[in-house]
Enzyme design. Structure first.
Site, short mmCIF file in Angstrom:
data_model
loop_
_atom_site.label_atom_id
_atom_site.label_comp_id
_atom_site.label_asym_id
_atom_site.label_seq_id
_atom_site.Cartn_x
_atom_site.Cartn_y
_atom_site.Cartn_z
N ARG A 92 0.73 -1.39 -0.04
CA ARG A 92 0.34 0.44 0.17
C ARG A 92 0.90 1.36 -0.04
NH1 ARG A 92 -2.16 3.00 4.57
NH2 ARG A 92 -4.22 4.50 3.83
N HIS A 109 -2.78 10.92 0.33
CA HIS A 109 -2.76 10.77 1.33
C HIS A 109 -1.16 11.92 2.60
CE1 HIS A 109 -0.75 7.33 5.14
NE2 HIS A 109 -0.82 8.60 5.40
N GLU A 148 -7.74 9.17 6.06
CA GLU A 148 -7.78 9.66 6.81
C GLU A 148 -8.34 11.02 7.28
OE1 GLU A 148 -4.07 9.05 9.59
OE2 GLU A 148 -4.71 6.81 9.75
N ASN A 171 -7.29 2.26 9.26
CA ASN A 171 -6.63 2.28 10.38
C ASN A 171 -6.34 1.52 11.70
OD1 ASN A 171 -5.14 2.14 7.81
ND2 ASN A 171 -4.37 4.72 8.00
N TYR A 191 -4.49 1.63 16.01
CA TYR A 191 -3.48 2.14 16.44
C TYR A 191 -3.59 1.76 18.06
CZ TYR A 191 -0.60 3.12 12.36
OH TYR A 191 -0.43 3.70 11.11
N GLU A 197 -3.27 -0.20 7.93
CA GLU A 197 -2.45 0.26 8.70
C GLU A 197 -2.40 -0.09 10.75
OE1 GLU A 197 -1.33 4.80 9.61
OE2 GLU A 197 -2.17 4.65 7.03
O1 LIG Z 1 1.69 8.02 13.26
C1 LIG Z 1 1.84 6.60 11.73
C2 LIG Z 1 1.15 6.89 11.17
C3 LIG Z 1 0.98 7.74 10.18
O2 LIG Z 1 2.70 7.66 9.45
C4 LIG Z 1 0.29 7.33 8.71
O3 LIG Z 1 0.99 8.25 7.88
C5 LIG Z 1 -0.99 7.70 9.19
O4 LIG Z 1 -1.51 7.23 8.11
C6 LIG Z 1 -1.30 7.46 10.06
N1 LIG Z 1 -2.46 7.19 11.42
C7 LIG Z 1 -2.40 7.21 12.71
C8 LIG Z 1 -3.37 7.55 13.57
C9 LIG Z 1 -4.60 8.72 13.38
C10 LIG Z 1 -3.70 9.76 13.78
C11 LIG Z 1 -2.81 10.08 13.02
C12 LIG Z 1 -2.29 11.44 13.48
C13 LIG Z 1 -1.89 11.88 14.65
C14 LIG Z 1 -2.75 10.88 15.48
C15 LIG Z 1 -4.00 9.18 15.20
C16 LIG Z 1 -1.24 6.84 12.45
N2 LIG Z 1 -0.33 7.20 11.41
#
Ligand SMILES: OC[C@@H]1[C@@H](O)[C@H](O)[C@@H](O)c2[nH]c(CCc3ccccc3)c[n+]21
Length: 449
Positions: free
Chosen positions: A79, A123, A168, A293, A295, A353
């Site tokens: 991706r 993105h 996102e 996505n 986390y 993600e």
């Molecule tokens: O932060 C790690 C990754 C980024 O490097 C990606 O580009 C992005 O798609 C992404 N989204 C998220 C979760 C949403 C989020 C992003 C930034 C700050 C807080 C929440 C985490 N990440």
């Protein structure tokens, strides 16, 4: 007792993910126009340590080497995102053939090594020329995005089986228009809802363009962070409901239900526009899949001083947190997937993600950099996926974030999510122990867990 089998369904799709500005470098090479992130990164004070995407992982030049790294993992898919301003330097009109050619070469390299391309059209790196015309605040952007999408579909749809319109939209509006921490750095409770709405109008227009030109699959990618009340006090439960609507429903609802949750008017008050009813005929389109996505989770309590949600996250005692301040909470992944199916129906889902940033002491043994915390995170979250599948979630695949250590936006290069470590001084890639585990997971379709 026999070990539980974590074998995933036959045909489960295993991948890894990146994005253009975070890895490519060469942002203005070969006729590319500047993006808002190229502009933002060169604005003093915006980026940790003054880091920029000028070089990043030098992927624009090293992409063949990086495809070899993907092959070494046995990835089924990759991706990546397309830098809109490489292809359309002014965002609309003139196509830059050299920009298009880079993505065509990348796609061919992937296919040559049996890796399915999964392309994200947007993105976060909007062409600066479009931002100068209002960007996501200009309703015309739905047409600008559809024009760009059509250029990409005509050029690559013969070889790209899976597309996403946006990555996102919540981050774009919350970070880029409400709080100002991300490009384009605006701070306005009036702009954020307008940008959010136009992002979903544009996504809908992009999907409509795909229905006219595409032959495979298109979807949209949302970040979902499940929200849990800090207590059963009514004010905390209400704050949790607002936080959930604001992050997790504000974009999926117009895309999949053709409406907004009522909490958004409650949150934004007079700053929440009265959108034309016809707009939802555009935002709501049939999607072939949704990317989620995931986390972490948030435990939420009422906070009258926090704007605009009047809600704030509560750090949990005795829990592991990543370098980005995110609690390791794999149950939230299972909960997210079962919630999404319950609210939006049995739409095919991908985890587009999932990953973690931890500081890894530079201990390299047999060419592998040990990263026990990241390996533990992966194991736990793949187990959580298995639970969701057992609960009946139509999960088709998983993309680890990220293939490479890369530019973590305004946090710079200090937050390392990669399966491969990158020495940004030498551009040397080194597999982490998590990469080795992931390769075993892919080879055994999860049985090794
Ligand atoms: O932060 C790690 C990754 C980024 O490097 C990606 O580009 C992005 O798609 C992404 N989204 C998220 C979760 C949403 C989020 C992003 C930034 C700050 C807080 C929440 C985490 N990440």
């Amino acid at each position: 007792m026999s070990r539980p089998s974590f074998r995933f369904p036959d045909g489960f799709h295993w991948g890894a993910a990146t994005s253009a500005y975070q890895i490519e470098g060469s942002p203005l090479a070969d006729g590319a126009g500047p993006s808002i992130w190229q502009r933002f990164a060169h604005t003093p004070g915006m980026m940790a340590n003054g880091d920029t995407g000028d070089v990043a992982c030098d992927h624009y030049r090293r992409y063949r080497e990086d495809v070899q790294l993907m092959k070494a993992l046995g990835l089924h898919g990759y991706r990546f995102s397309i830098n809109w301003a490489r292809v359309l330097p002014e965002g609309t009109g003139r196509v830059n053939p050299k920009g298009l050619d880079f993505y065509s070469r990348l796609v061919d390299e992937l296919l040559e090594h049996g890796i399915a391309p999964n392309a994200t059209l947007f993105h976060w790196d909007l062409p600066a020329a479009l931002d100068d015309r209002g960007g996501w605040l200009n309703r015309d952007i739905a047409h600008w995005f559809a024009e760009y999408a059509e250029v990409m579909f005509k050029a690559l749809d013969d070889r790209v089986p899976r597309w996403s319109t946006l990555n996102e939209p919540w981050v774009v509006t919350d970070g880029g228009y409400l709080h100002g921490a991300l490009a384009p750095g605006h701070r306005s409770k009036y702009e954020a809802p307008l940008a959010a709405h136009n992002l979903m109008r544009a996504s809908g227009a992009g999907i409509q363009a795909y229905r006219a030109h595409g032959r495979h699959e298109i979807g949209v990618v949302f970040n979902i962070e499940p929200k849990y009340p800090h207590s059963d006090r009514a004010e905390d439960v209400a704050a949790t409901r607002r936080a959930h609507a604001y992050m997790n429903q504000q974009f999926a609802d117009p895309a999949l239900l053709g409406s907004y949750p009522p909490e958004l008017k409650e949150i934004f008050g007079d700053a929440w526009p009265d959108f034309p009813a016809d707009d939802f005929k555009l935002t709501k389109q049939k999607v072939d899949f949704v990317g989620i996505n995931y986390y972490t989770r948030a435990v939420v309590k009422h906070d009258p001083n926090q704007y605009p949600l009047q809600a704030t996250p509560v750090r949990q005692p005795n829990r592991t947190y990543t370098e980005t301040g995110w609690e390791v909470f794999e149950q939230g992944l299972t909960d997210t997937l079962t919630w999404f199916k319950q609210r939006y129906g049995d739409i095919p889902l991908y985890i587009t993600e999932n990953g973690s940033a931890f500081y890894d002491p530079p201990v390299v043994e047999n060419g592998v950099l040990d990263d026990p915390l990241r390996t533990s995170y992966l194991r736990k979250h793949l187990g959580a996926l298995h639970k969701a599948i057992a609960a009946g979630v139509n999960l088709k695949g998983y993309y680890a974030w990220s293939l490479l250590d890369n530019l973590e936006w305004s946090l710079g290069f200090s937050k390392r999510f990669g399966l491969y470590h990158v020495d940004f001084a030498t551009q040397q890639r080194t597999p982490k122990a998590t990469a080795k585990l992931y390769a075993q997971v892919i080879a055994s379709n999860g049985s090794v867990l």
